[in-house]
Design a protein around this motif. Structure first.
Motif, PDB file in Angstrom:
ATOM      1  N   LEU A  64       1.303   6.335  -3.925  1.00 40.46           N
ATOM      2  CA  LEU A  64       0.064   7.057  -4.233  1.00 40.46           C
ATOM      3  C   LEU A  64      -1.025   6.105  -4.730  1.00 40.46           C
ATOM      4  O   LEU A  64      -2.196   6.268  -4.399  1.00 40.46           O
ATOM      5  CB  LEU A  64       0.321   8.128  -5.295  1.00 40.46           C
ATOM      6  CG  LEU A  64       1.010   9.389  -4.831  1.00 40.46           C
ATOM      7  CD1 LEU A  64       1.466  10.207  -6.027  1.00 40.46           C
ATOM      8  CD2 LEU A  64       0.101  10.215  -3.932  1.00 40.46           C
ATOM      9  N   MET A  67      -3.279   4.617  -2.167  1.00 45.71           N
ATOM     10  CA  MET A  67      -4.268   5.480  -1.518  1.00 45.71           C
ATOM     11  C   MET A  67      -5.577   5.428  -2.302  1.00 45.71           C
ATOM     12  O   MET A  67      -5.565   5.196  -3.513  1.00 45.71           O
ATOM     13  CB  MET A  67      -3.786   6.933  -1.498  1.00 45.71           C
ATOM     14  CG  MET A  67      -2.613   7.201  -0.598  1.00 45.71           C
ATOM     15  SD  MET A  67      -2.087   8.947  -0.690  1.00 45.71           S
ATOM     16  CE  MET A  67      -3.447   9.750   0.195  1.00 45.71           C
ATOM     17  N   SER A  69      -8.357   6.626  -4.637  1.00 45.13           N
ATOM     18  CA  SER A  69      -8.214   7.570  -5.746  1.00 45.13           C
ATOM     19  C   SER A  69      -8.953   8.874  -5.513  1.00 45.13           C
ATOM     20  O   SER A  69      -8.658   9.878  -6.166  1.00 45.13           O
ATOM     21  CB  SER A  69      -8.689   6.932  -7.059  1.00 45.13           C
ATOM     22  OG  SER A  69     -10.063   6.641  -6.972  1.00 45.13           O
ATOM     23  N   ARG A  74      -4.367  13.249  -1.890  1.00 45.28           N
ATOM     24  CA  ARG A  74      -3.799  12.616  -3.090  1.00 45.28           C
ATOM     25  C   ARG A  74      -4.123  13.453  -4.323  1.00 45.28           C
ATOM     26  O   ARG A  74      -3.255  13.702  -5.160  1.00 45.28           O
ATOM     27  CB  ARG A  74      -4.361  11.198  -3.248  1.00 45.28           C
ATOM     28  CG  ARG A  74      -3.877  10.473  -4.484  1.00 45.28           C
ATOM     29  CD  ARG A  74      -4.615   9.117  -4.577  1.00 45.28           C
ATOM     30  NE  ARG A  74      -4.060   8.269  -5.598  1.00 45.28           N
ATOM     31  CZ  ARG A  74      -4.547   8.167  -6.838  1.00 45.28           C
ATOM     32  NH1 ARG A  74      -5.593   8.880  -7.206  1.00 45.28           N
ATOM     33  NH2 ARG A  74      -3.988   7.356  -7.704  1.00 45.28           N
TER      34      ARG A  74
END
Length: 151
Positions: A64, A67, A69, A74
């Motif tokens: 995560l 990715m 933000s 997400r």
């Protein structure tokens, strides 16, 4: 060679009156031997409970972190897993507390089904899971999609 921590199959279990799930012995041994007692207990939609060994959850968080933000998927994922999620630890009897918010949303009372999902456990209220399988059957399209991956 197959890693020892693969979680497969299913086992019936019960949620006690204090909201604790006794992890079935086969699953508990694999989790403790490979990952220890620390867990992350969460859900994506409140219908079922996911129990991740903490090292596995840490890997999810690392992916995560890669990715952006602000990526909407997400953000939605984190909103849900954090709303339902709590860290937990297996007690000496192999039990884990399903905290009240998640216990209520996922109907975690009485008989439940504990399913191995390769590297985490998914726990369903028995009646809810049987109903899910009836309304969401395995289709020819599913079989074709899996065959594209050699399964």
């Amino acid at each position: 060679m197959e890693p020892i921590a693969v979680l497969r199959g299913n086992a019936p279990a019960k949620i006690d009156d204090k909201g604790r799930l006794k992890i079935p012995n086969g699953f508990r041994a694999r989790i403790q031997d490979a990952h220890g007692r620390e867990l992350f207990v969460t859900s994506l939609n409140g219908e079922s409970v996911r129990i991740y060994p903490m090292p596995i959850w840490n890997e999810v968080e690392q992916r995560l972190a890669a990715m952006p933000s602000t990526h909407p998927a997400r953000l939605r994922f984190l909103d849900r897993v954090n709303y339902y999620g709590q860290t937990a630890e297996l007690d000496a009897q192999g039990r884990v507390v399903i905290h009240p918010r998640l216990r209520e949303a996922a109907s975690m009372t009485g008989d439940v089904d504990v399913l191995g999902q390769y590297n985490y456990l998914e726990i369903w209220n028995h009646e809810r899971f049987v109903s899910k399988m009836q309304r969401d059957p395995f289709t020819d399209d599913d079989a074709r999609a899996l065959s594209e991956h050699g399964i």
